[in-house]
Scaffold this motif. Structure first.
Motif, PDB file in Angstrom:
ATOM      1  N   ASP A   1      -3.088   4.133  -2.954  1.00  0.00           N
ATOM      2  CA  ASP A   1      -2.852   2.685  -2.859  1.00  0.00           C
ATOM      3  C   ASP A   1      -2.410   2.377  -1.430  1.00  0.00           C
ATOM      4  OD1 ASP A   1      -1.613   0.109  -2.845  1.00  0.00           O
ATOM      5  OD2 ASP A   1      -1.349   0.234  -5.017  1.00  0.00           O
ATOM      6  N   LEU A   2      -3.322   1.861  -0.628  1.00  0.00           N
ATOM      7  CA  LEU A   2      -3.051   1.648   0.791  1.00  0.00           C
ATOM      8  C   LEU A   2      -1.925   0.644   1.020  1.00  0.00           C
ATOM      9  CD1 LEU A   2      -4.138   2.573   3.600  1.00  0.00           C
ATOM     10  CD2 LEU A   2      -5.403   0.432   3.628  1.00  0.00           C
ATOM     11  N   GLU A   3      -1.956  -0.506   0.370  1.00  0.00           N
ATOM     12  CA  GLU A   3      -0.932  -1.534   0.600  1.00  0.00           C
ATOM     13  C   GLU A   3       0.454  -1.052   0.199  1.00  0.00           C
ATOM     14  OE1 GLU A   3      -1.170  -4.283   2.417  1.00  0.00           O
ATOM     15  OE2 GLU A   3      -3.234  -3.645   2.777  1.00  0.00           O
ATOM     16  N   GLN A   4       0.560  -0.384  -0.938  1.00  0.00           N
ATOM     17  CA  GLN A   4       1.852   0.155  -1.369  1.00  0.00           C
ATOM     18  C   GLN A   4       2.349   1.198  -0.361  1.00  0.00           C
ATOM     19  OE1 GLN A   4       1.781   2.696  -4.859  1.00  0.00           O
ATOM     20  NE2 GLN A   4       3.773   1.896  -5.505  1.00  0.00           N
ATOM     21  N   SER A   5       1.439   2.021   0.137  1.00  0.00           N
ATOM     22  CA  SER A   5       1.812   3.045   1.106  1.00  0.00           C
ATOM     23  C   SER A   5       2.206   2.424   2.445  1.00  0.00           C
ATOM     24  CB  SER A   5       0.655   4.031   1.292  1.00  0.00           C
ATOM     25  OG  SER A   5       0.422   4.724   0.080  1.00  0.00           O
ATOM     26  N   ILE A   6       1.525   1.364   2.863  1.00  0.00           N
ATOM     27  CA  ILE A   6       1.903   0.674   4.099  1.00  0.00           C
ATOM     28  C   ILE A   6       3.321   0.117   3.981  1.00  0.00           C
ATOM     29  CG2 ILE A   6       1.456  -1.372   5.517  1.00  0.00           C
ATOM     30  CD1 ILE A   6      -1.559  -0.797   5.111  1.00  0.00           C
ATOM     31  N   ARG A   7       3.652  -0.485   2.841  1.00  0.00           N
ATOM     32  CA  ARG A   7       5.013  -0.998   2.643  1.00  0.00           C
ATOM     33  C   ARG A   7       6.034   0.139   2.718  1.00  0.00           C
ATOM     34  NH1 ARG A   7       2.263  -4.074  -1.057  1.00  0.00           N
ATOM     35  NH2 ARG A   7       2.890  -2.786  -2.822  1.00  0.00           N
ATOM     36  N   PHE A   8       5.731   1.259   2.043  1.00  0.00           N
ATOM     37  CA  PHE A   8       6.650   2.390   2.032  1.00  0.00           C
ATOM     38  C   PHE A   8       6.868   2.944   3.434  1.00  0.00           C
ATOM     39  CE2 PHE A   8       7.327   6.969   2.099  1.00  0.00           C
ATOM     40  CZ  PHE A   8       8.508   7.063   1.376  1.00  0.00           C
ATOM     41  N   TYR A   9       5.776   3.276   4.133  1.00  0.00           N
ATOM     42  CA  TYR A   9       5.923   3.899   5.451  1.00  0.00           C
ATOM     43  C   TYR A   9       6.474   2.927   6.489  1.00  0.00           C
ATOM     44  CZ  TYR A   9       3.656   8.001   3.555  1.00  0.00           C
ATOM     45  OH  TYR A   9       3.360   9.107   2.792  1.00  0.00           O
ATOM     46  N   SER A  10       6.171   1.640   6.365  1.00  0.00           N
ATOM     47  CA  SER A  10       6.757   0.651   7.277  1.00  0.00           C
ATOM     48  C   SER A  10       8.269   0.602   7.112  1.00  0.00           C
ATOM     49  CB  SER A  10       6.150  -0.735   7.036  1.00  0.00           C
ATOM     50  OG  SER A  10       4.792  -0.753   7.414  1.00  0.00           O
TER      51      SER A  10
ATOM     52  N   ILE B   1       5.221  10.639  16.947  1.00  0.00           N
ATOM     53  CA  ILE B   1       4.200  11.010  15.972  1.00  0.00           C
ATOM     54  C   ILE B   1       3.112   9.946  15.891  1.00  0.00           C
ATOM     55  CG2 ILE B   1       5.443   9.984  14.023  1.00  0.00           C
ATOM     56  CD1 ILE B   1       4.458  12.365  12.308  1.00  0.00           C
ATOM     57  N   ASN B   2       1.910  10.384  15.643  1.00  0.00           N
ATOM     58  CA  ASN B   2       0.771   9.544  15.291  1.00  0.00           C
ATOM     59  C   ASN B   2       0.585   9.789  13.799  1.00  0.00           C
ATOM     60  OD1 ASN B   2      -1.891   8.921  14.481  1.00  0.00           O
ATOM     61  ND2 ASN B   2      -2.749   9.339  16.499  1.00  0.00           N
ATOM     62  N   PHE B   3       1.052   8.851  12.978  1.00  0.00           N
ATOM     63  CA  PHE B   3       1.031   9.003  11.526  1.00  0.00           C
ATOM     64  C   PHE B   3      -0.012   8.057  10.965  1.00  0.00           C
ATOM     65  CE2 PHE B   3       2.328   8.258   7.187  1.00  0.00           C
ATOM     66  CZ  PHE B   3       2.692   9.522   6.753  1.00  0.00           C
ATOM     67  N   ALA B   4      -1.032   8.601  10.317  1.00  0.00           N
ATOM     68  CA  ALA B   4      -2.127   7.786   9.798  1.00  0.00           C
ATOM     69  C   ALA B   4      -2.279   7.989   8.295  1.00  0.00           C
ATOM     70  CB  ALA B   4      -3.433   8.152  10.500  1.00  0.00           C
ATOM     71  N   ILE B   5      -2.703   6.914   7.622  1.00  0.00           N
ATOM     72  CA  ILE B   5      -3.018   6.990   6.196  1.00  0.00           C
ATOM     73  C   ILE B   5      -4.368   6.317   5.981  1.00  0.00           C
ATOM     74  CG2 ILE B   5      -0.606   7.045   5.450  1.00  0.00           C
ATOM     75  CD1 ILE B   5      -0.811   4.091   4.715  1.00  0.00           C
TER      76      ILE B   5
END
Length: 143
Positions: A12-21, A45-49
Motif C-alpha cells: 500500500d503505497l499511500e499508507q507506506s508514504i504516511r508511515f515513512y514520512s 540515505i536514499n530510501f525508496a519504496i
C-alpha cells in the motif's frame, strides 16, 4: 561521500508514504503514482519504496555514488571481493538515468551501486541481470 540506498517493495503505497514520512520527519523528495523516494541527510540515505512487486519487503540494497569516479572505485572493490558483477551504463530505472553495477551478496540479496546522471519521466524498462542468478533478474531495479 556515498549514500546508502534501500528499496522496499510495499503493498500500500499511500499508507507506506504516511508511515515513512512520519518516521523520517520529511515528505518524499520524489513521489510518483507507483514510487516514492526520500533523500535524507540524517541518516544519509536514499530510501525508496514502490508497489511494483507482488511480494512486499526489501527489494535490494545499494550505494549511491556522487560521481562516476566514485562509482568506478566501488566497482573495483566489488571485483576484489571475487563476486560476479554486471555493469549497466545509462540505465533508465526508477525515474532516473544511471550508471550502475549489480551484484549479489553471499545471502542472495541484490546490491545496486550507482551514479545518477539525470531524471527520466517513466519508471524505466531496463532490466538487471546481475551475477546471472534468478534472484537478480527482473524489471528495473526490482526483483
Amino acid at each position: 561521500m556515498k549514500r546508502f540506498h534501500v528499496h522496499v517493495a510495499v503493498s500500500d503505497l499511500e499508507q507506506s508514504i504516511r508511515f515513512y514520512s512520519a518516521l523520517f520527519g520529511a515528505e518524499p523528495a520524489l513521489k510518483k503514482p507507483d514510487y516514492a523516494k526520500w533523500m535524507l541527510e540524517d541518516p544519509r540515505i536514499n530510501f525508496a519504496i514502490s508497489n511494483r512487486r507482488a511480494k512486499a519487503g526489501i527489494d535490494h540494497l545499494g550505494l549511491q555514488a556522487e560521481s562516476g569516479e566514485e562509482l568506478e572505485q566501488i566497482g573495483a572493490r566489488l571485483a576484489q571481493a571475487d563476486v560476479s558483477t554486471t555493469a549497466q551504463k545509462g540505465a533508465n530505472c526508477c525515474y532516473a538515468k544511471s550508471d550502475k553495477y549489480w551484484t549479489i551478496d553471499p545471502q542472495g540479496i541484490p546490491w545496486e551501486s550507482f551514479h545518477t546522471l539525470d531524471g527520466v519521466p517513466l519508471y524505466g524498462s531496463d532490466t538487471r541481470s546481475a551475477a546471472s542468478t534468478e534472484a537478480a533478474k527482473g524489471a528495473c531495479c526490482a526483483r
